[in-house]
Enzyme design. Structure first.
Site, PDB file in Angstrom:
ATOM      1  N   GLU A  77      17.634 -22.595  -4.773  1.00 34.39           N
ATOM      2  CA  GLU A  77      16.871 -23.298  -5.806  1.00 34.39           C
ATOM      3  C   GLU A  77      17.620 -23.316  -7.129  1.00 34.39           C
ATOM      4  O   GLU A  77      17.602 -24.322  -7.858  1.00 34.39           O
ATOM      5  CB  GLU A  77      15.504 -22.623  -5.950  1.00 34.39           C
ATOM      6  CG  GLU A  77      14.620 -22.819  -4.727  1.00 34.39           C
ATOM      7  CD  GLU A  77      13.550 -21.754  -4.569  1.00 34.39           C
ATOM      8  OE1 GLU A  77      12.746 -21.865  -3.618  1.00 34.39           O
ATOM      9  OE2 GLU A  77      13.499 -20.802  -5.385  1.00 34.39           O
ATOM     10  N   ASP A 114       7.481 -14.132  -2.419  1.00 31.19           N
ATOM     11  CA  ASP A 114       6.125 -13.999  -2.965  1.00 31.19           C
ATOM     12  C   ASP A 114       5.883 -12.577  -3.454  1.00 31.19           C
ATOM     13  O   ASP A 114       5.225 -12.360  -4.479  1.00 31.19           O
ATOM     14  CB  ASP A 114       5.085 -14.354  -1.898  1.00 31.19           C
ATOM     15  CG  ASP A 114       5.079 -15.832  -1.556  1.00 31.19           C
ATOM     16  OD1 ASP A 114       5.375 -16.641  -2.455  1.00 31.19           O
ATOM     17  OD2 ASP A 114       4.777 -16.178  -0.407  1.00 31.19           O
TER      18      ASP A 114
END
Length: 343
Positions: free
Chosen positions: A211, A279
């Site tokens: 990313e 997460d």
């Protein structure tokens, strides 16, 4: 940081209220044994033994926060379907407030179905993943639902965790409205997104290497490129911090004063499954930051938390007791039971 400092830091985290907003995903696991080759086609036949559904995407972020003793509110979209109803039941069972979840008549609940199999006396492995991704736009009623409720939700929480998997909810216009509301309310915002461009003004973004590479426009292949990328993201998004997760190489924290902290991976030798580890990192970070910890201390705890979660198969979480055990606190019955159930 030494163990005593991290023990003291963990003790400071006392049920902050966190709003998780983002893409809710149903993670479905089908387990079985390979029995034979099909006569219809050259494919393996799986004799299904079990099927289970766990909270994925933004719901997994919320689950991580809940098990780490946060007070969690989840906002997002599910379909008006059986999978969506099952997700609401799972959220309720975990003590996650779901009053700001919209049930769409147009968009189905997003699912990721993983097929796991083993031959006799063999190791279980993932054979295939089947995704059902909502296509199209959220209907007007859905936009009204969020616009009317989100400002009120933001007022009652200590921090906002944005979990963006590129599904319809967090489009450009809505994303900007959300950031504007958070800024007006002086709320800490953590962004965990597949596409971090457009999140200017967030408190912290937590991209992985892929990313981060996508944002800067080149593949990050060495430490020099990594540091250049981290500084560019920090400057371009006007963040207070950037945390780049680097898989087996750990994570790197970038701060506006020019400080760069490279945290080596924790527990490199016992990795079973990295699903959901991002997460866990993001959830531990926002719990720490909303409890008054500095960025480096929060990142150090997040690094250890991720090292625990990757020992477990599938999309997993950890609880406070497991983290306490890792830091040298006495083991409790609750931690043992949770660890056994999560495997």
């Amino acid at each position: 940081m030494n163990t005593v400092e991290l023990q003291c830091a963990l003790a400071k985290i006392d049920r902050p209220k966190i709003l998780v907003i983002g893409d809710i995903i149903s993670d479905i696991y089908i387990d079985g044994m390979i029995s034979r080759i099909s006569r219809e086609a050259p494919v393996l036949i799986l004799e299904q033994q079990t099927q289970r559904t766990v909270l994925g995407g933004a719901a997994n972020a919320a689950h991580n926060l809940a098990t780490l003793a946060g007070e969690v509110y989840l906002a997002g979209i599910i379909g008006l379907d059986s999978v969506g109803r099952e997700m609401l039941e799972l959220l309720s069972a975990k003590g996650i407030n779901s009053q700001w979840i919209y049930q769409s008549r147009v968009l189905p609940t997003c699912t990721k179905t993983r097929i796991l199999a083993a031959a006799e006396h063999g190791v279980r492995q993932q054979m295939l993943r089947v995704d059902r991704t909502p296509q199209g736009e959220l209907e007007g009623e859905g936009w009204s639902f969020f616009q009317e409720r989100l400002f009120a939700a933001i007022q009652v929480v200590d921090g906002i965790h944005i979990s963006d998997y590129g599904l319809p909810l967090l489009s450009g216009l809505f994303r900007q409205e959300l950031l504007d509301m958070a800024t007006q309310a002086h709320k800490l915002v953590l962004v965990d997104s597949h596409q971090i461009a457009g999140y200017q003004g967030a408190t912290i973004v937590t991209p992985n290497l892929e990313e981060a590479s996508r944002f800067v426009g080149y593949s990050i292949r060495n430490l020099s490129q990594l540091e250049d990328a981290g500084r560019e993201i920090l400057t371009s998004l006007h963040c207070q911090a950037v945390l780049i997760t680097r898989g087996p190489e750990g994570m790197s924290l970038f701060l506006p004063d020019g400080a760069i902290h490279h945290l080596p991976v924790y527990n490199k030798s016992e990795v079973v499954d990295v699903s959901g580890a991002g997460d866990t990192v993001a959830s531990m970070m926002i719990l720490g930051l909303t409890s008054g910890l500095d960025f480096l201390t929060a990142a150090s705890l997040a690094n250890i938390a991720a090292g625990i979660v990757v020992r477990k198969m599938g999309t997993a979480t950890l609880n406070r007791d497991e983290l306490r055990m890792e830091l040298g606190f006495p083991q409790t019955k609750a931690a043992v039971e949770h660890a056994d159930l999560s495997r």
